[in-house]
Every structure is written in structure tokens, then in C-alpha cells.
Design a protein around this motif. Sequence first.
Motif, PDB file in Angstrom:
ATOM      1  N   TYR A   6       3.084   6.351   9.886  1.00 40.51           N
ATOM      2  CA  TYR A   6       2.602   6.012   8.546  1.00 40.51           C
ATOM      3  C   TYR A   6       2.836   7.171   7.573  1.00 40.51           C
ATOM      4  CZ  TYR A   6      -0.630   4.584   4.868  1.00 40.51           C
ATOM      5  OH  TYR A   6      -1.174   4.250   3.667  1.00 40.51           O
ATOM      6  N   VAL A   7       2.514   8.399   8.021  1.00 41.15           N
ATOM      7  CA  VAL A   7       2.652   9.570   7.143  1.00 41.15           C
ATOM      8  C   VAL A   7       4.126   9.803   6.787  1.00 41.15           C
ATOM      9  CG1 VAL A   7       2.422  12.095   7.084  1.00 41.15           C
ATOM     10  CG2 VAL A   7       0.509  10.710   7.825  1.00 41.15           C
ATOM     11  N   HIS A  34      10.238   8.692 -10.852  1.00 43.23           N
ATOM     12  CA  HIS A  34       9.307   8.963 -11.963  1.00 43.23           C
ATOM     13  C   HIS A  34       8.987  10.452 -12.006  1.00 43.23           C
ATOM     14  CE1 HIS A  34       8.723   4.655 -11.635  1.00 43.23           C
ATOM     15  NE2 HIS A  34       8.370   4.813 -10.381  1.00 43.23           N
ATOM     16  N   MET A  43       8.733  10.229  -6.658  1.00 42.64           N
ATOM     17  CA  MET A  43       8.785  11.419  -7.522  1.00 42.64           C
ATOM     18  C   MET A  43      10.170  11.586  -8.133  1.00 42.64           C
ATOM     19  SD  MET A  43       6.512  13.980  -5.165  1.00 42.64           S
ATOM     20  CE  MET A  43       7.002  15.520  -5.865  1.00 42.64           C
ATOM     21  N   ILE A  65       6.667   8.656  -1.331  1.00 41.10           N
ATOM     22  CA  ILE A  65       6.210   9.561  -2.408  1.00 41.10           C
ATOM     23  C   ILE A  65       7.392  10.367  -2.960  1.00 41.10           C
ATOM     24  CG2 ILE A  65       4.828  11.626  -2.883  1.00 41.10           C
ATOM     25  CD1 ILE A  65       2.709  10.489  -0.963  1.00 41.10           C
ATOM     26  N   PHE A  66       8.233  10.898  -2.073  1.00 41.87           N
ATOM     27  CA  PHE A  66       9.382  11.702  -2.521  1.00 41.87           C
ATOM     28  C   PHE A  66      10.350  10.848  -3.346  1.00 41.87           C
ATOM     29  CE2 PHE A  66       8.806  14.529   1.463  1.00 41.87           C
ATOM     30  CZ  PHE A  66       7.858  15.275   0.803  1.00 41.87           C
ATOM     31  N   LEU A  71       5.004   7.205   4.282  1.00 46.30           N
ATOM     32  CA  LEU A  71       4.275   7.445   3.025  1.00 46.30           C
ATOM     33  C   LEU A  71       4.909   8.611   2.259  1.00 46.30           C
ATOM     34  CD1 LEU A  71       1.650   6.757   1.344  1.00 46.30           C
ATOM     35  CD2 LEU A  71       0.613   8.685   2.499  1.00 46.30           C
ATOM     36  N   LEU A  72       5.216   9.703   2.975  1.00 46.58           N
ATOM     37  CA  LEU A  72       5.812  10.859   2.304  1.00 46.58           C
ATOM     38  C   LEU A  72       7.214  10.525   1.790  1.00 46.58           C
ATOM     39  CD1 LEU A  72       4.648  13.852   4.516  1.00 46.58           C
ATOM     40  CD2 LEU A  72       3.770  13.167   2.316  1.00 46.58           C
ATOM     41  N   HIS A 121       7.566  13.897 -13.091  1.00 40.60           N
ATOM     42  CA  HIS A 121       6.520  14.404 -13.999  1.00 40.60           C
ATOM     43  C   HIS A 121       6.498  15.918 -13.873  1.00 40.60           C
ATOM     44  CE1 HIS A 121       4.917  10.452 -14.730  1.00 40.60           C
ATOM     45  NE2 HIS A 121       4.898  10.233 -13.431  1.00 40.60           N
ATOM     46  N   LYS A 150      11.303  19.918   1.693  1.00 39.44           N
ATOM     47  CA  LYS A 150      10.545  18.665   1.904  1.00 39.44           C
ATOM     48  C   LYS A 150      11.009  17.916   3.157  1.00 39.44           C
ATOM     49  CE  LYS A 150       9.381  18.151  -2.924  1.00 39.44           C
ATOM     50  NZ  LYS A 150       9.919  17.655  -4.192  1.00 39.44           N
ATOM     51  N   GLN A 173       0.802  -1.229   0.000  1.00 41.42           N
ATOM     52  CA  GLN A 173       0.000   0.000   0.000  1.00 41.42           C
ATOM     53  C   GLN A 173       0.833   1.276   0.000  1.00 41.42           C
ATOM     54  OE1 GLN A 173      -3.134  -0.324  -0.481  1.00 41.42           O
ATOM     55  NE2 GLN A 173      -3.277  -2.501  -0.085  1.00 41.42           N
TER      56      GLN A 173
END
Lengths: 79, 311
Positions: free
Chosen positions: B293-294, B308, B305, B301-302, B297-298, B310, B227, B99
Motif C-alpha cells: 500500500y505504501v 500539480h 506532485m 503522491i510523486f 501510495l508514494l 506546488h 525518492k 483512496q
Amino acid sequence: MPIDQSYLTKVAQMFSRIVRQSGPYMTASYTLIGAIIGLSLGGYFFDEWLDTAPWLLIAGLIIGLVIGFYEMAKVVFRK
Amino acid sequence: MKSIEANQAGAPNDISDKISSAIMDHVSNSSLDHPILHLPTIFGINFSVTKHVMMLWVTAVVVFSISYFATRRYRKEEYPVPTGFTNAFETVVDFIRNQVVRPNIGAEFSRFWAPLILTLFFFILTANTIGLIPIFEFIGGIARFVYNISPNDDHHIVNRLLHGGATATGNFNVTAGLATVTFFGIIVAGSLKHGFLGHWKNLAPPGQPFLVYIILIPIEIIAMFVKPFALTMRLAANMTGGHIAILSIMSFIFIFGDMFSPTAGIAVGALVSVPLNVAISGLEIIVILIQAYVFTLLTAIFIGMSIHPHH
């Protein structure tokens, strides 16, 4: 009272899907706050050090706003 | 009412001072005047072990022991089907991999990045959880009331243990260290996928006029540092905030006891402070899970990013 396992599984899956989808927007909001607070603090401490109050604090605040909103725009207008 | 009158007269309010210093002592690291272990100063850096450093070691030992215990059956290849604690541990590992890591970083990179993300998750969760258990307050109570150890004896190991808070993740230096791992993780992930120069080229969108790059490149470089800074502030502030809320509500007992009478303090404690703190402690259990969790998760995500990009 017996626990409905299929219901719990559905709830867990839905929660994880919502959190996954909200991930980029969480990133944008945290970056916005982080940029404003971080650069303002940086400006404040440089002001204290160089005795230039309040100009570097204001500059840090404005740069923080620009960077924060730029990062937010990148997420919102992502193709 | 004596405290209110004292305040109006401009005199220091004793109970408020005591409460605020107790709260600050509980959420901050122990000072180098009261280290748990004295170590020498090398190159101007005092290496003495403070409370939060000790808690980091405790957390590391707990995480290692839990992971080692939970995975022993796999290493021995005794029971291919997990049961009990191993099954619970595998469920969490499976959840984070499926997840968090796979959707954000990608299935082909999950074997490489899942160990880092899982380590961050378990480490932060364990550090947060240990901070919520009042171990040292219990030790302090036993020392005072059973063994009659004087609170003024700073050389006693029990009294040195009582200085400072137990939540290592409530210290901004600790969360900054964890965010530094994320910061370098982002650079390594991008460099492995696109090459070192390719990663830096990906920071700004391609095909823009030269003048746009003059503005964009500094913005992107500062955003790169912002970040991890946001990760640092969020985790530490959430952990510290919860503890301050619990202690502030608990301090009503002593404030009302000092203002009116001990009976009023006990009544406020029984009717307001304790029930409210039970509810907030329940909320804190959710907060420690969500914050761990956050953060992971972050981080995922970083890193995703960076792999990949964009624009």
C-alpha cells in the motif's frame, strides 16, 4: 457475534483518511532517510574507489542532510 | 555448553555458522552457480534464471491469472452485478482508485494512471505474499524424507529450487526495478501535463534570484533520484527484515539444543520460538499489506506532485 458493518465502514474510512493525510509527511520522512543513507553510501563507495576516505562519505552525509531537510521543509511549509 | 567453550577458545562455532548461512541463503538470491535454468551469456551478462527471477515470473503469472479470472464476467458482459471473488477484487480496485489515485493524482487523470498504480499494488502484494508461504521448504522436506533425494545432488531440479529465498521483493534489484518504473512515471506524468521542458522548469520554484537556482537545481536533481531510492530501500529492507526476524527466533531451537540438550531445544521451541513466530507471522501479514500500500501510495503522491507542482 454479529459484526457491525457500519462501524467497520467508519473505521476503514477513517484509516484511509488518516493515511491519505499523512502521505506527504511519509514522503518527507522517507526522502530524509533515503537521502542520508543513499548519499552516504554513494560517498563511501566513491571513497573506496578513489581512495579518498573519509571525505566523500562526509560530503555525502552533509549533502544528504541538506537535501533531506530541504524536501521536508517543502512539505511542512507547503501553502 | 561445548559451543560456548569452543567460542572462548577462538574456534569456529559450527551451529552459529550453519544458522547464519541458512538465514543468508533464505533471504538472498540463489547464486549463478546454482541457476534453475541455464541460459547463455550475452554481452557479458549471464541470462541464467535464478530463484528470484523465477519468483518474478511466478508472481506475474499469479497476478495475470487472478486479474483474468476476476474480470471474466465483465469481458463476457454476463453479470453486470459482481459477486464472490469478482466483488472482492472490485472492492480492492475501487479502494485503490478512490483512496489512492484520485486524491493524490486527480480524478481527471485517474483513468490514465490507475492501471499503473493497481499493477504495482497487486504485483508487490502478490510477491510479498508468495514469499511468506513456505512452498520450497515444504518441497524440500518432501524430497528429503519421502523421496530420499540427497541434498548434495546439485543437478537435481528439487535441490536447485531450494537455493535462495522465495521473496522476490526482498531483493534490492527487484525493488530498484519497480522504483525505476515510478521514476519514469514521474517524468512522463509531468511531461504530459506541462510539456517536457515545462516539467523540468517546475522542479525549482519560479521567481527566485539566480544564485538560489545555482543551489536549488542540483538539490532538486539529486532529490529526484533520492525518492525512488527511498522506495527501493524501504520495501526490500522490510521484506528481508521480517524473514530474518522469523528465522533468527526459530534458530533458538537449534542453538539451545546444541548448547544444552535436544530436550532444551524442543522446550525453547515449544514455549518461545513457535508462539513468538506465530505472532510475528501475523505481524508480517500486516506488513506485506502495508508495504504494498505504501509503495503505491508514494508512487501516486510523486506522480501527483509532478502533475500539480506546488512551491
